[in-house]
Design a protein around this motif. Sequence first.
Motif, PDB file in Angstrom:
ATOM      1  N   PRO A 400       0.820  -1.217   0.000  1.00 25.39           N
ATOM      2  CA  PRO A 400       0.000   0.000   0.000  1.00 25.39           C
ATOM      3  C   PRO A 400       0.849   1.260   0.000  1.00 25.39           C
ATOM      4  N   ASP A 401       2.140   1.118   0.294  1.00 28.71           N
ATOM      5  CA  ASP A 401       3.007   2.299   0.357  1.00 28.71           C
ATOM      6  C   ASP A 401       3.597   2.686  -0.993  1.00 28.71           C
ATOM      7  N   LYS A 447      -7.397  -5.724  -6.896  1.00 31.00           N
ATOM      8  CA  LYS A 447      -7.452  -4.757  -5.808  1.00 31.00           C
ATOM      9  C   LYS A 447      -7.041  -3.362  -6.295  1.00 31.00           C
ATOM     10  N   CYS A 450      -9.618  -1.387  -7.827  1.00 35.79           N
ATOM     11  CA  CYS A 450     -10.580  -0.817  -6.865  1.00 35.79           C
ATOM     12  C   CYS A 450      -9.935   0.296  -6.051  1.00 35.79           C
ATOM     13  N   SER A 451      -8.720   0.676  -6.367  1.00 33.12           N
ATOM     14  CA  SER A 451      -8.013   1.643  -5.529  1.00 33.12           C
ATOM     15  C   SER A 451      -8.688   3.009  -5.587  1.00 33.12           C
ATOM     16  N   PRO A 452      -8.709   3.722  -4.465  1.00 32.62           N
ATOM     17  CA  PRO A 452      -9.261   5.078  -4.509  1.00 32.62           C
ATOM     18  C   PRO A 452      -8.342   6.055  -5.230  1.00 32.62           C
TER      19      PRO A 452
ATOM     20  N   ASN B 167       1.978   3.761   6.090  1.00 34.93           N
ATOM     21  CA  ASN B 167       1.697   5.113   5.643  1.00 34.93           C
ATOM     22  C   ASN B 167       0.177   5.292   5.536  1.00 34.93           C
ATOM     23  N   GLY B 170      -1.577   5.032   2.109  1.00 37.14           N
ATOM     24  CA  GLY B 170      -1.617   3.673   1.580  1.00 37.14           C
ATOM     25  C   GLY B 170      -2.671   2.849   2.291  1.00 37.14           C
ATOM     26  N   MET B 171      -2.785   3.066   3.588  1.00 30.56           N
ATOM     27  CA  MET B 171      -3.735   2.289   4.371  1.00 30.56           C
ATOM     28  C   MET B 171      -5.174   2.647   4.009  1.00 30.56           C
ATOM     29  N   VAL B 172      -5.424   3.920   3.785  1.00 27.71           N
ATOM     30  CA  VAL B 172      -6.771   4.321   3.367  1.00 27.71           C
ATOM     31  C   VAL B 172      -7.095   3.663   2.029  1.00 27.71           C
ATOM     32  N   GLY B 173      -6.091   3.610   1.145  1.00 28.93           N
ATOM     33  CA  GLY B 173      -6.279   2.942  -0.140  1.00 28.93           C
ATOM     34  C   GLY B 173      -6.637   1.484   0.054  1.00 28.93           C
ATOM     35  N   GLU B 174      -5.895   0.807   0.921  1.00 26.16           N
ATOM     36  CA  GLU B 174      -6.170  -0.596   1.222  1.00 26.16           C
ATOM     37  C   GLU B 174      -7.580  -0.755   1.752  1.00 26.16           C
ATOM     38  N   CYS B 176     -10.221   1.133   1.311  1.00 27.32           N
ATOM     39  CA  CYS B 176     -11.248   1.305   0.282  1.00 27.32           C
ATOM     40  C   CYS B 176     -11.288   0.101  -0.660  1.00 27.32           C
ATOM     41  N   SER B 177     -10.111  -0.341  -1.130  1.00 31.37           N
ATOM     42  CA  SER B 177     -10.096  -1.439  -2.097  1.00 31.37           C
ATOM     43  C   SER B 177     -10.718  -2.689  -1.494  1.00 31.37           C
TER      44      SER B 177
END
Lengths: 763, 552
Positions: A400-401, A447, A450-452, B167, B170-174, B176-177
């Motif tokens: 995610p980073d 995934k 589906c990323s924001p 981060n 990145g976590m918010v992205g995770e 949501c996905s």
Amino acid sequence: MDPECSRLLPALCAVLVDPRQPVADDTCLEKLLDWFKTVTEAGPSLLLLQENPCLVELLFRVLKAHDPRPRVLSFSLRLAGLFAAQEDCFQYLQGDSSLFVASAAGQLLVHILALAMRGPAEGHPSPQGCDWPACAQKIVCHVEDSLRSTATLQVTQALNVLTTTFGHCHSPWTQGLWVRLSPLVACLLEKDPIPASHSLVDLLLSVARSPVGSSDCGLWETLAQTLSHLSPTQAGPLALGILKLQDCPQALKTQAFGVLLQPLACVLKAAAQAPGPPGFPEGATGDSITVDTFLSSKSACVGLLCQALAHLELLQLLPQRPSPWPQAPLLRAAVAILRFCHGSAAPTSDVGGHLCAVLAGCVRVQRAALDFLGTLSQGTGPQELVTQVFAVLLEYLTSPDSSPMVLKKAFQATLRWLLGSPKAPSCCDLDPHTQLFLGELLPVLRKRLCSPCWEARDSGLEFLTQVTRHWGGQAAFRHALLASEVPELTGQLLRDPESYVRASAVTATGQLSSWGLYATPTGPEHPEVQQESLFTELLHILSTDSEGFPRRAVMHVFTQWLKDGHADVAEDLEQFVARVLQAASQDLDWEVRAQGLELALVFLEQLLGQPGSRCPYAVALPEAAPPATLAQVLQALCRVQLFEFALRALFDCDRPVAQKSCDLLLFLKAKATPCGGPQEAGASPDVVSVEAALQRWQAGEQGQPLGELEPEAVMAVLRSMDLEGLRGMLAKSSDHMEKSPQSLLQDMLATVGVLGENEADCY
Amino acid sequence: MMALPYITEHTGFTGTVYATEPTVQIGRLLMEELVNFIERVPKAQSASLWKNKDTQRLLPSPLKDAVEVSTWRRCYTMQEVNSALSKIQLVGYSQKIELFGAVQVTPLSSGYALGSSNWIIQSHYEKVSYVSGSSLLTTHPQPMDQASLKNSDVLILTGLTQIPTANPDGMVGEFCSNLALTVRNGGNVLVPCYPSGVIYDLLECLYQYIDSAGLSSIPFYFISPVANSSLEFSQIFAEWLCHNKQTKVYLPEPPFPHAELIQTNKLKHYPSIHGDFSNDFRQPCVVFTGHPSLRFGDVVHFMELWGKSSLNTVIFTEPDFSYLEALAPYQPLAMKCIYCPIDTRLNFIQVSKLLKEVQPLHVVCPEQYTQPPPAQSHRVDLMIDCQPPAMSYRRAEVLALPFRRRYEKIEIMPELADSLVPMEIKPGISLATVSAVLHTKDNKHVLQPPPRPAQPTGGKKRKRPSDDIPDCKVLKPLLSGSIPVEQFVQTLEKHGFSDIKVEDTAKGHIVLLQEAETLIQIEEDSTHIICDNDEVLRVRLRDLVLKFLQKF
């Protein structure tokens, strides 16, 4: 020079020497120089100077001025240089603080030196220069003094002059010059720090590329010495330059390659848990200077690594890259760097710990390393290393980073490695390792879709498009993809709020559909509603999307579908073309209209039976009867309203559209005419109305429809139009009027004319 | 904040508590929710024998590893919460609060949550900054005030992120996905969370995301006894919000988009799962509810309801609890578990930037920040790196901060200042003597004019208390300057002294008048005349010395 320009020139020269007048910007002066260049090339410069004494006056006054403006001085020097190329006789100037002036002066010096040496000293003059012309002697002494100077600026300028000299002059006398100056250059290496190292590297490479290089003269020793004296960061560009040279001693090449490899060797050593497999060749063992650079600061470490990666990436693509190419250690190093950046390396050494701290999350190095890793996919590697490569790529794709840019690079590198992976030996399907990787990759891709973050969705779609383009026919890929939910998600993204993503989704669904991999999505919102075909959906985007990118993407997909004979298209070809052209003709984006013409051209080529084409029409048409066929073709073109579309485009306000349309109509005219075709229709009422409509269009009244067209009338109109003439006119750039020298001179005078008016106002 | 009642209600605390308004209001909500959750399931009896150390030792892990169990307390009641909150005095950012005149305390925005603060504690010459949970990210609260932290003698750094490797973006992205993927497949999503804080950012992020992900028909439920108040409170704290949100207040538009989610029925909130919720409940859906420890609150019901299906997902976003421990009692569990801790507090890169910017003379921080995390001992980037090295402390350790108080500021009354006559002794340096009364109260020092010399008072007048101040002695002038020895000797000779001898000493000179058996010691800051009982001679010599000095 045309008389009008001659008339304007004195006024302009007066403006240029007048310190009170604002000088036009640099671009104008550059354009002016370009024009003088064409003028001097066209005729004798002496005549030009005699006819325009204002030019001599200009040069004279600018050079004599106490405090000339740098722009004007630079301009004058270069103008002088232009004339000097034919006439000879100018003094030189150097050392001005302005970069432009110094560079111009340097170039002038080189020209003068070359001119001076051309006559009497042609041949092999002695290095001592006793038989050199006085002018050349003076220049060389000046360069020698500068090289001995303690001021870096002066050394830099001397080196730059020499770089230009060896770059432009390839006569034998340059060899003498090098023999004379090389001891002074070598002296620079003894200094600490080495002054003007960047320029020094340029000079040495320039000499090595010139004929001097082929005749040794101790050059190779100097290069070797320089490589070992410069800091790792400074030595990088020199090493790359050496490796690019056609012929140079193997030992030097090995040394240079060692310099490039050193940072990576250092990384490998720092990452090693235990003594690993053999690494880089000798000379690249991660010496202490490199380690020091790594430890000195974050920016030095990052800079050196990025530079090394970029240089090696360039080198790998060259035919003269070192052989054997250390593919395995390079792969290991790239993987190690990526792990350091990701924080997943667990080094035991001090340097390793430091690298860990410096590189963790460093986007710049990540990008460089992923690019490099992608390039390495051209070679192979031991399976266990390839597995590591895929593992680290998957780490980046999953993390995610990963920043959007890094993610994009990771997708690109993954694509290259996937496409480079070997096929299973027994059949033409993917090998088991790749299949295994795909199994892990597709959920990640799912995934990401589906990323924001829209960039993530976008690069995911681009990756999908590319991989499908290559593997759409592979059974294992098809199987994995269809089981992955990715195609449905892709369909969903056709309605993404971000236009770039919609555009990529259009391309991706188009590609998937070409391979029969696209099932129309049933979203969670309306599972009961039966969705329309993809063609209808894309057509809807083409006619309603508010952004240009998705609409352009739709046009590209449709064109590709037409070329490939996509099932949806083949079902009712005419209907397809008619609907697409109708939507494209109303589009406000010229690229969409241009692409519409591209599609029309493909259609036309298919109808007119391109050899080998597999268009259903071409097969259906009886080839034995061309005139009848042509009539049919023209009928078909009328039915899909291709003529109306093309003729309208002919008067499009965007030139590329008009050009394309012109080409298309010319192609049609050429195809139609030799076959005879329908007889000329004379001045039938049809033609009159068509021509009347065209005239209105040309006048800008594009609203009028053309109405039903008869093929005969169209051909008559085409024959009567001067399409070739139109093409010639369109080929001229739209600013050909504004580009004329006369217009330039007028513009420059107009900008300074303000001064005169103001003076008048004062009264 | 959550421990406040334990301090104010159980320790004999009699002081004042300072806090910003949102801290009080949101703190009240958090405590109210906690009390509500606990009181919903009253325990008929409580076991305490196991806390005996000898018994505890025999218990299975993790019980036997629990620390200081004897100090564990019952949860407080709402009464105690109210009593604790009544002791709070509200303060605003940058407001200066005097504490007994000794120090001034100022809260600054820390950027972490609505009303969250860092504090400056300063005297006139010393400044200590206390940095607690702070964030440099652009989220809903007012940005962190860094500038005011500059020029600190000591910066106490606490409250850094608990998950330095995760981060938040990145976590918010995770988050949501994973949410989208679960819902798309017909599964439900459970988000165990607190009723305030990150949830505002998550809702905002989802607000932008749900349309793009085709999730606009999926219901979002927020279940908490304080859900309604939390959503509404957040909208009215305009002055505590980031600039972007502040401007929306004037549009007029609610600063947080969750208002729109509620209006369009996409987000619904309920005090508990009983009542309205059971009528409205539709699946698949997304549920935000507490408590993030999974030990009490409505989240327990959802864990039991959804735990058996692999279609469902529980997404942990609060960083305070180990998600594995939270899940332990529910195992085996079929539902998917995703860990996306969103902790917006400072990470080590941000700390190093902050320290570069603020440049405190000393940094003081918990010991854990001065070494890499035990599980990732090679990550030397995950520790504080500053010069001079940070001073670390352990729990309950008493630290002497590395500075001394050297100066105090003293005020001088205007009429006294008027009476001063400064004399320039060097260019740019003037001196004046002050005779005054130093008045000290509440750590404030004021110089007041001395009382007039006692005058004969009329016998009838009653003495006033101020007249009790003792009379000042007649002031002797102060001297300055230095004595040039050679000239001094010449002067002595001129005045009839002979047989003068000068000796150099380490500190100055000794002038010997052998005949008179007298010694004059001249040093940098003192002059002594030593003679044998000859007062006349001493006075004569003193006057000669004084000729060389300036008086004022």
